[in-house]
Write an enzyme that holds these catalytic residues in place. Structure first.
Site: not given
Lengths: 340, 162
Positions: A89, A47-48, A290, A292, A288
């Site tokens: 990751r 869902g991210q 973003v 957790e 990079k």
């Protein structure tokens, strides 16, 4: 008896990916006969927005429109290997794998276009609009749909590519203790403003404001979504959520979702964020992680704000009204003892 | 208890279902009729992911015995989704990034539909109150509240407010 306002700050330094025995992910790309580039993965979108950002990275790396990219993922029986969606990751590892797969697929794409347009592959470029054209002579071009059809039916070639990215395992230097456990690190700082009621012990978070340094943003709206959601999750960890309120005793443990407290639409404080983009050296296009990290800094920021408001340190989460009232009582007793 | 037939209107069409008494509307929708847009989050009436409209009012389908909808009109997310494209509320959720994992979304959209029919131009406090029975774990709610405001604009025009 009164309500007290306080402000607290906290910072977080968050690694992207993990070390363990190395941290690999794979991606496979192939073009269908009608010019859809299918990126096959095992990495899961929770869902991210992983599917969206990987399609964006794939489209950019292939030089084709976003609409021509299809992400086929989450079947670990059939997909290429991925360590998984965790440790913030996935965009970094999978994005890098996709870029490598796209390089190989582009090579075939240009070989076929070279035959069709009768120019050397190195004289060709993609226009990002779905065409491959001759450099300096854009009227000589071929659409990727025609190209995919030609590759398949005329030349017997698959426009495909394999991609793999691995962060090798980093061993600890026995002499110095030095190691390189992660690939890159993102940073953030959060300022929380709270109001503490010293009669009821209740804490109301008024605002959570953060600055994030997270490398290049592939999709700023999705980044904002992570930050907004993480801010509220952080607040919930700080104030409400626990499966064992009297740990290690199990008294008053929630017996179902009904009794497990999470914030609702009316509990949301003002959430504001700014993002600084300092591209990482090894992320795809400088990204990079973003994920957790967004739930991290709000927690100590809120605890610090509670201290600023009423002068007590809450050292066990969540900072329930009971803990705050007990801490306030303890503080009063100490002050009385000091006054004697 | 013996199975019986319950008749109601579902998404504008009459349906008859053979059920055991006290089966929830949620189970009838998801398991019997395979309409899975109505989610099953907590099954305790506290998360709102199973919200459907019964005669236009939001109800938790997980707490509703199927007998209670006998002769009533039930509307689920499937019922407002056009064959092609999206309903304006769905568009607003999509455009405002109000969906992350998506599990709360059907319930949020059904509550929004009921709200905007009752109150075409709700302010932020009214929106949050209307959504207060619906939990979202991902978004932090801000994007959802924006989506509801945007949906009101899409359905009723922005009333000269830019």
């Amino acid at each position: 008896m009164a309500k007290h306002r306080g402000v607290g700050m906290a910072a977080v330094n968050y690694p992207t990916g993990m070390n363990l025995g190395g941290d690999p992910s794979q991606a496979l790309i192939h073009a269908t006969t009608t010019g859809t580039f299918v990126i096959t993965l095992s990495s899961t979108d929770l869902g991210q927005g992983l599917k969206t950002v990987i399609a964006q990275i794939g489209a950019e790396a292939l030089g084709v429109p976003f609409e021509n990219v299809l992400i086929d993922t989450a079947d670990t029986d059939t997909g290429p290997h991925c360590m998984g969606t965790f440790a913030s990751r996935a965009t970094h590892r999978v994005g890098n794998a996709v870029i490598r797969a796209a390089e190989e697929a582009r090579k075939v794409m240009f070989e076929v276009a070279s035959e069709e347009l009768e120019v050397a592959p190195e004289d060709l470029e993609t226009d990002g609009q779905g065409n491959i054209r001759v450099k300096g002579s854009p009227e000589h071009s071929i659409n990727i749909v025609d190209l995919a059809l030609a590759a398949h039916f005329k030349y017997g070639k698959t426009i495909s590519g394999r991609g793999m990215y691995i962060k090798p395992k980093s061993e600890v230097d026995p002499d110095t203790g030095a190691m390189d456990p992660d690939s890159t690190e993102a940073h953030a700082c959060t300022v929380a403003e709270v109001e503490v009621d010293d009669e009821t012990g209740e804490v109301k978070v008024l605002s959570i404001k953060s600055a994030y340094e997270i490398g290049r943003q592939v999709n700023p709206k999705l980044v904002e979504g992570q930050i907004q959601g993480g801010s509220l999750m952080g607040m919930a960890h700080a104030l409400y959520e626990t499966t064992a309120p009297y740990y290690p005793a199990i008294d008053h443990a929630p017996g179902g979702f009904n009794e497990y407290i999470v914030p609702g639409p009316q509990d949301q404080p003002e959430i504001e964020s700014v993002v600084l983009e300092y591209p990482s050296v090894n992320g795809p296009f400088g990204v990079k992680g973003v994920g957790e990290m967004t739930a991290n800094s709000p927690i100590p920021a809120i605890i610090n704000a509670i201290h600023d408001a009423v002068g007590v340190w809450i050292t066990e989460l969540p900072a329930t009204p009971e803990k705050i009232l007990r801490a306030l009582e303890e503080k009063r007793k100490e002050e009385e003892r000091g006054a004697e | 208890m013996k199975p019986k037939i319950v008749s109601f209107t579902l998404n504008g069409r009459p349906v008859d279902v053979m059920v055991r008494p006290m089966t929830t509307l949620q189970n009838v929708l998801r398991r019997q009729l395979e309409l899975t847009a109505t989610k099953a989050g907590c099954r305790q009436g506290s998360c709102g992911s199973c919200t459907v409209l019964v005669n236009g009012e939001p109800m938790a389908a997980c707490l509703l015995p199927i007998e209670d909808v006998e002769g009533q009109e039930v509307l689920t997310l499937e019922g407002i989704t056009p064959l092609h494209g999206l309903h304006p509320i769905q568009e607003a959720f999509f455009e405002n990034f109000a969906v992350q994992c998506g599990y709360c979304t059907p319930g949020m959209i059904m509550v929004t539909k009921a709200l905007l029919e009752r109150e075409p131009r709700p302010d932020e406090a009214t929106i949050r109150e209307a959504l207060s029975g619906n939990l979202c774990r991902c978004t932090g709610y801000q994007a959802i509240v924006q989506a509801v405001t945007d949906a009101a604009d899409r359905l009723h025009g922005n009333g000269g407010v830019s």
